[in-house]
Design a protein around this motif. Sequence first.
Motif, PDB file in Angstrom:
ATOM      1  N   TYR A   1       4.461   7.814   1.629  1.00  0.00           N
ATOM      2  CA  TYR A   1       3.399   8.785   1.891  1.00  0.00           C
ATOM      3  C   TYR A   1       3.596   9.943   0.924  1.00  0.00           C
ATOM      4  O   TYR A   1       4.669  10.547   0.873  1.00  0.00           O
ATOM      5  CB  TYR A   1       3.489   9.259   3.343  1.00  0.00           C
ATOM      6  CG  TYR A   1       2.563  10.386   3.733  1.00  0.00           C
ATOM      7  CD1 TYR A   1       1.216  10.395   3.380  1.00  0.00           C
ATOM      8  CD2 TYR A   1       3.039  11.451   4.504  1.00  0.00           C
ATOM      9  CE1 TYR A   1       0.370  11.421   3.774  1.00  0.00           C
ATOM     10  CE2 TYR A   1       2.204  12.478   4.906  1.00  0.00           C
ATOM     11  CZ  TYR A   1       0.868  12.463   4.539  1.00  0.00           C
ATOM     12  OH  TYR A   1       0.040  13.486   4.925  1.00  0.00           O
ATOM     13  N   SER A   2       2.561  10.225   0.152  1.00  0.00           N
ATOM     14  CA  SER A   2       2.632  11.323  -0.805  1.00  0.00           C
ATOM     15  C   SER A   2       1.572  12.373  -0.469  1.00  0.00           C
ATOM     16  O   SER A   2       0.568  12.088   0.187  1.00  0.00           O
ATOM     17  CB  SER A   2       2.443  10.818  -2.237  1.00  0.00           C
ATOM     18  OG  SER A   2       1.169  10.224  -2.408  1.00  0.00           O
ATOM     19  N   GLU A   3       1.799  13.585  -0.950  1.00  0.00           N
ATOM     20  CA  GLU A   3       0.864  14.691  -0.745  1.00  0.00           C
ATOM     21  C   GLU A   3       0.892  15.610  -1.955  1.00  0.00           C
ATOM     22  O   GLU A   3       1.750  15.491  -2.824  1.00  0.00           O
ATOM     23  CB  GLU A   3       1.196  15.482   0.511  1.00  0.00           C
ATOM     24  CG  GLU A   3       0.189  15.312   1.651  1.00  0.00           C
ATOM     25  CD  GLU A   3      -1.171  15.969   1.409  1.00  0.00           C
ATOM     26  OE1 GLU A   3      -1.372  16.595   0.341  1.00  0.00           O
ATOM     27  OE2 GLU A   3      -2.040  15.855   2.299  1.00  0.00           O
TER      28      GLU A   3
ATOM     29  N   PHE B   1      -0.091   5.704  11.705  1.00  0.00           N
ATOM     30  CA  PHE B   1      -0.882   4.943  10.738  1.00  0.00           C
ATOM     31  C   PHE B   1       0.035   4.191   9.778  1.00  0.00           C
ATOM     32  O   PHE B   1      -0.174   3.006   9.488  1.00  0.00           O
ATOM     33  CB  PHE B   1      -1.804   5.898   9.975  1.00  0.00           C
ATOM     34  CG  PHE B   1      -2.748   5.235   9.021  1.00  0.00           C
ATOM     35  CD1 PHE B   1      -3.932   4.664   9.467  1.00  0.00           C
ATOM     36  CD2 PHE B   1      -2.477   5.202   7.659  1.00  0.00           C
ATOM     37  CE1 PHE B   1      -4.822   4.057   8.578  1.00  0.00           C
ATOM     38  CE2 PHE B   1      -3.349   4.606   6.765  1.00  0.00           C
ATOM     39  CZ  PHE B   1      -4.525   4.024   7.231  1.00  0.00           C
ATOM     40  N   LEU B   2       1.057   4.884   9.268  1.00  0.00           N
ATOM     41  CA  LEU B   2       2.014   4.248   8.362  1.00  0.00           C
ATOM     42  C   LEU B   2       2.717   3.083   9.040  1.00  0.00           C
ATOM     43  O   LEU B   2       2.888   2.004   8.456  1.00  0.00           O
ATOM     44  CB  LEU B   2       3.040   5.271   7.877  1.00  0.00           C
ATOM     45  CG  LEU B   2       2.530   6.449   7.041  1.00  0.00           C
ATOM     46  CD1 LEU B   2       3.669   7.428   6.755  1.00  0.00           C
ATOM     47  CD2 LEU B   2       1.911   5.973   5.728  1.00  0.00           C
TER      48      LEU B   2
ATOM     49  N   PHE C   1       0.830  -1.204   0.000  1.00  0.00           N
ATOM     50  CA  PHE C   1       0.000   0.000   0.000  1.00  0.00           C
ATOM     51  C   PHE C   1       0.865   1.254   0.000  1.00  0.00           C
ATOM     52  O   PHE C   1       1.985   1.267   0.519  1.00  0.00           O
ATOM     53  CB  PHE C   1      -0.902   0.038   1.242  1.00  0.00           C
ATOM     54  CG  PHE C   1      -2.256  -0.584   1.041  1.00  0.00           C
ATOM     55  CD1 PHE C   1      -3.387   0.203   0.887  1.00  0.00           C
ATOM     56  CD2 PHE C   1      -2.392  -1.964   1.007  1.00  0.00           C
ATOM     57  CE1 PHE C   1      -4.629  -0.367   0.698  1.00  0.00           C
ATOM     58  CE2 PHE C   1      -3.632  -2.547   0.825  1.00  0.00           C
ATOM     59  CZ  PHE C   1      -4.756  -1.744   0.668  1.00  0.00           C
ATOM     60  N   ILE C   2       0.305   2.312  -0.590  1.00  0.00           N
ATOM     61  CA  ILE C   2       0.850   3.660  -0.540  1.00  0.00           C
ATOM     62  C   ILE C   2      -0.222   4.548   0.077  1.00  0.00           C
ATOM     63  O   ILE C   2      -1.414   4.329  -0.141  1.00  0.00           O
ATOM     64  CB  ILE C   2       1.192   4.173  -1.959  1.00  0.00           C
ATOM     65  CG1 ILE C   2       2.382   3.404  -2.532  1.00  0.00           C
ATOM     66  CG2 ILE C   2       1.465   5.667  -1.969  1.00  0.00           C
ATOM     67  CD1 ILE C   2       2.648   3.699  -3.991  1.00  0.00           C
ATOM     68  N   CYS C   3       0.181   5.556   0.834  1.00  0.00           N
ATOM     69  CA  CYS C   3      -0.753   6.563   1.335  1.00  0.00           C
ATOM     70  C   CYS C   3      -0.590   7.858   0.544  1.00  0.00           C
ATOM     71  O   CYS C   3       0.535   8.326   0.339  1.00  0.00           O
ATOM     72  CB  CYS C   3      -0.524   6.829   2.817  1.00  0.00           C
ATOM     73  SG  CYS C   3      -1.364   5.656   3.901  1.00  0.00           S
ATOM     74  N   HIS C   4      -1.716   8.418   0.125  1.00  0.00           N
ATOM     75  CA  HIS C   4      -1.742   9.668  -0.637  1.00  0.00           C
ATOM     76  C   HIS C   4      -2.651  10.650   0.101  1.00  0.00           C
ATOM     77  O   HIS C   4      -3.874  10.510   0.082  1.00  0.00           O
ATOM     78  CB  HIS C   4      -2.243   9.401  -2.055  1.00  0.00           C
ATOM     79  CG  HIS C   4      -2.240  10.596  -2.953  1.00  0.00           C
ATOM     80  ND1 HIS C   4      -1.159  11.431  -3.068  1.00  0.00           N
ATOM     81  CD2 HIS C   4      -3.197  11.095  -3.782  1.00  0.00           C
ATOM     82  CE1 HIS C   4      -1.426  12.395  -3.943  1.00  0.00           C
ATOM     83  NE2 HIS C   4      -2.661  12.212  -4.373  1.00  0.00           N
TER      84      HIS C   4
END
Length: 282
Positions: free
Chosen positions: A98-100, A89-90, A63-66
């Motif tokens: 984690y991207s933004e 969370f990560l 998974f990746i978080c965006h």
Amino acid sequence: MSDLLLGITSDQVGLGLRREMLSTVEEQQQEGIDFFEVAPENWLPYGGRYQKKFRQLTERYPFICHGLSLSLGSPDPLDLDFVRQIKAFLQEHQITTYSEHLSYCSADGHLYDLLPIPFTEEAAVYVADRIRIVQDILEQPLVVENVSYYAAPGQELSELEFTKAVLELADCKLLLDVNNIYVNSVNHNYDALAFLKGLPTERIAYGHVAGHYRQHDHLLIDTHGADVSDPVWTLLSEAYQFHGLFPTLLERDFNIPDLQQLQLELAHIRSLHPSTTLKLRA
């Protein structure tokens, strides 16, 4: 490609996971989906059943978080408590990326939209400093996305100059959104391919493709609510040819078709990989 995305290789394709897809995805291993991406804001408030189901998926897939609300360009102070929530969370779900958005969404209150940061040297330094703070707390690099925008107030630098300045000053990675390049090139009348080739290859962590809405010949709206258009597919192919392969994710936020239809678009991403293209031509 950077070694930032542990467990995800440059030839893999992913899908943005929305909660309405959860039941379908959890039923069985999904063909053609190598990884998923989620907005942590859509999962942080939930415990119990939702968290249990999400945990089961993060044990099966990379998974990746965006993120949606870090608001890197905001005049408001960074919400450091929120950054620490993201870090927890990560760590809980063993997510290493984690991207933004290279934008902001708050100014003395939440603005419910992603607004463009002024393309100035001063703003580049300001945003880069905030990215460094986030990276120090997370103890990992932040990946920032080139965003779609519809006005550029106070512009002193080009979009490309500004983006490269932030990446260099912050020493962070790039989420290369191909659809956003195309949308901006139409709306602001610049050469999409020249912009694409001007980005630093070594900074690219992964990529996005999505659909948009054509409101007018000179006005495209970045909606994530339609199939990917032919010009965006062409630009993605050019990105692979110039920058090499990078993990690529399909975004779809509404008007979501069934999973089989989304898998066809994921298969099309694979078909654009240079090695695949060469085989097709042979």
